[in-house]
Design an enzyme around this catalytic site. Structure first.
Site, PDB file in Angstrom:
ATOM      1  N   GLU A 143       0.835  -1.206   0.000  1.00 49.68           N
ATOM      2  CA  GLU A 143       0.000   0.000   0.000  1.00 49.68           C
ATOM      3  C   GLU A 143       0.872   1.261   0.000  1.00 49.68           C
ATOM      4  O   GLU A 143       0.566   2.245  -0.682  1.00 49.68           O
ATOM      5  CB  GLU A 143      -0.948  -0.042   1.216  1.00 49.68           C
ATOM      6  CG  GLU A 143      -1.715   1.228   1.530  1.00 49.68           C
ATOM      7  CD  GLU A 143      -2.666   1.693   0.435  1.00 49.68           C
ATOM      8  OE1 GLU A 143      -2.809   1.009  -0.593  1.00 49.68           O
ATOM      9  OE2 GLU A 143      -3.238   2.785   0.601  1.00 49.68           O
TER      10      GLU A 143
ATOM     11  N   GLU B 110       1.349   6.467  -7.110  1.00 51.19           N
ATOM     12  CA  GLU B 110       0.193   7.072  -7.776  1.00 51.19           C
ATOM     13  C   GLU B 110       0.162   8.588  -7.647  1.00 51.19           C
ATOM     14  O   GLU B 110      -0.362   9.264  -8.525  1.00 51.19           O
ATOM     15  CB  GLU B 110      -1.131   6.452  -7.318  1.00 51.19           C
ATOM     16  CG  GLU B 110      -1.523   6.726  -5.903  1.00 51.19           C
ATOM     17  CD  GLU B 110      -2.825   6.033  -5.519  1.00 51.19           C
ATOM     18  OE1 GLU B 110      -3.696   5.863  -6.366  1.00 51.19           O
ATOM     19  OE2 GLU B 110      -2.949   5.654  -4.344  1.00 51.19           O
TER      20      GLU B 110
END
Ligand code: F6R
Length: 607
Positions: free
Chosen positions: A479, A486
């Protein structure tokens, strides 16, 4: 993904349409447009890039019609330029579309054979031309849409505006969401109720296959078979519309800071603190009877599911199989009837997750969905619902929804452990106490922001970053890497620390930071050994651990983020705060568009 708005108003609507589109910006887009009717004639304005480009064009050449449709486009077929931007128009109509028309090539060939010339590379133009073709054969707009919809394959939502029809909009939904807003002598269409919030809190959600004809007097809804149907009108609580950044620079920062509150609210929903018990929602099955649990989700929600695999297996001795939804939906996994599939989704509209849900149902499984948007398709199609109470998440990078998903999943794993006789009353109470302590620990973790901000400047210099973790810190490493890549566009990988020497260790040099997530838990010593392997090869380590871990690791790091001491079972919730802040500050320092990273969409309603 793409956002749709339609307004039947009393005066010029273009500004309202753009305002509503702004509320859908969080879904991600790369061009936008509006069409209205002026004296019965279609007029349209489109622009590449952000909505401010569209606003600029509209200020130079305003559209004055009192009926209009608008769109933010996230490119699937055709480049994100003005020609491919929606609305698409013919001499007879304008249309906006969210989703993919899978059979558009076949339909396009058919139309081209009839002499239709296409202007764009999009699948949407095929819809415009098909309906136009039907109109040219003498059909009314209603009939033309009615004959076209059954010919379209794929997942989509559509809104049509017709030349000469100043009191009619037609909307259709097949796989992608569409809501109808009821005003006073005005009517609205929107991809979600959030877009319509400034105009009305009275909303009707279309069901899959429905299509609707809106006039200023109201709406008529038909199902996929063309039969008139009633769908309930709901009052949407105003709280679900709050979408401002408050004192924060970005929605992502606001949402990171909201976590103690929303995770606390979510936990309060799932535990009885006084009794020290986990209280799952009403479920049509008992965890006691299950032999296997399947979990399916995408992206960050998938990583929440991966953490939960450790919890369900350890606390409830329930074997868990987990897969990303895009694989789960197609690999024809044998699923035994009567067993359970859990799907996890913030938006509740993710196409692959929805398809997984439908597959599990088709195999006779119970489906429990953990969703943030309780009016979403996934929520409505699930046999049982466990909502996350995170409130609207606007930043494209998921933060508070992730930790709320973890809170729900841990409370379910505790309940499962109790029902299956693995946990006794005292163990249940200890775990519930640990969970209830999370919001306070998150607040403490947030106090480390200034230090993390300084470390982020180091990370911002890197081209590649490696995240390592063991046990539940492994999904957190995944994560962390996802969050960083991103929003900062720095290449990052997450690895199980024990896998390092099976390949990635070859990458270690002094240019690639290695972020090690290592609370002092049962596998801490093992992770320290892996860190030593990195250090021995000149690697630069940033250690995220607690006080004891920092003292015991005694290693040369370029930074150590000291997290509050916590029960290892809840460390993923608390450590999530640090990895979110690190990604956030790296991206901010690099000047990136944190809330709307390039190419990304908040709600991924296509495969
Ligand atoms: C990453 C992120 C995505 C989503 C994924 C699933 O920060 O937000 O990876 O987690 O697209 O979305 P939902 O949870 O809406 O199904």
């Amino acid at each position: 993904m793409c956002g749709i708005v339609g307004i039947l108003g009393k005066a010029a609507v273009a500004t309202q349409v753009v305002d509503a589109l702004k509320r859908l910006e969080y879904r991600g887009y790369d061009s936008a447009g509006v069409a209205t009717l002026e004296n019965g004639r279609l007029t349209r304005c489109r622009a590449e890039g952000k909505l401010r480009n569209l606003e600029l064009k509209l200020s130079e050449a305003p559209l004055t019609g009192a009926i209009g449709i608008g769109h933010t486009r996230w490119a699937t077929h055709g480049r994100p330029n003005e020609v491919n931007a929606h609305p698409h128009a013919t001499a007879k109509l304008a249309v906006v579309h969210n989703g993919i028309i899978e059979n558009f090539r076949e339909l396009k060939r058919e139309l081209e054979a009839k002499g239709v010339v296409f202007e764009t590379e999009t699948d949407t133009e095929v819809v415009a031309q098909l309906v136009t073709d039907a109109l040219q054969e003498g059909r009314t707009p209603l009939e033309a849409v009615g004959t076209t919809l059954p010919r379209l394959r794929g997942a989509f939502a559509l809104a049509f505006l017709f030349e000469g029809e100043a009191d009619q909009l037609i909307g259709a939904r097949h796989g992608a969401p569409l809501a109808i807003g009821h005003g006073d002598g005005e009517m609205y269409l929107g991809s979600d109720a959030l877009a319509l919030a400034p105009f009305t809190d009275q909303v009707t959600y279309l069901e899959d296959g429905d299509w609707a004809v809106l006039t200023r007097a109201g709406v008529t809804i038909r199902d996929a078979g063309g039969h008139p149907v009633e769908r309930p009108r709901q009052t949407i609580p105003t709280g679900s519309f709050i979408a401002s950044k408050g004192n924060h620079r970005h929605f992502m920062a606001k949402e990171i800071y909201e976590q103690p509150e929303v995770v606390g609210r979510t936990i309060a929903h799932y535990v009885d603190f006084a009794a020290g018990r986990a209280c799952p929602p009403d479920l049509p099955f008992s965890f006691r009877d299950l032999r296997r649990l399947s979990i399916s989700a995408c992206g960050t929600a998938y990583y929440a599911g991966l953490v939960a695999k450790y919890w369900f297996e350890r606390l409830a001795r329930l074997p868990v199989e987990i897969d990303v939804a895009s694989e789960f939906r197609y690999r024809e996994a044998p699923l035994d009837p009567g067993e359970l599939t859990i799907v996890v989704s913030q938006s509740g509209e993710t196409a692959d997750t929805l398809a997984s849900l439908r597959y599990a149902k088709s195999q006779g499984q119970h489906v429990l969905s953990i969703v943030n948007v309780t009016t979403s398709t996934i929520a409505r199609e699930s046999g049982a619902l466990a909502p996350t109470l995170a409130g609207p998440e606007i930043g494209v990078a998921s933060t508070k929804a992730f930790t709320c998903q973890l809170a729900v999943l841990l409370s379910l794993a505790i309940a499962a452990g109790r029902q299956r006789g693995v946990l006794d009353e005292a163990e249940e109470r200890r775990l519930v106490d640990a969970l209830v302590g999370v919001p306070g620990l998150m607040s403490e973790a947030l106090r480390g922001e200034a230090e993390i901000e300084l470390l982020a400047r180091e990370i911002a210099k890197a081209k590649d970053v490696l995240y390592l973790g063991r046990g539940t810190s492994f999904p957190l490493a995944l994560e962390g890497a996802l969050k960083l890549k991103e929003i900062s566009y720095i290449h990052a990988e997450g690895y199980a620390a024990g896998e390092l020497k099976h390949g990635p260790i070859a990458l270690i040099d002094d240019a690639m930071p290695v972020i090690v997530i290592a609370p002092s838990d049962a596998v801490f010593e093992k992770t320290v050994s892996n860190m030593q392997e990195v250090a021995a090869r000149g690697g630069r380590i940033l250690l995220v651990t607690d006080r004891r871990g920092a003292a015991e690791a005694a290693m040369d790091t370029f930074g150590t983020v000291v997290m509050p001491d916590c029960d290892p079972v809840v460390s993923p919730l608390v450590y999530a705060v640090a990895i979110q802040l690190l990604a956030y500050h790296t991206a901010v320092f690099m000047g990136k568009d944190v809330d709307q990273p390039r190419n990304l969409a908040k709600s991924v309603t296509v495969e």
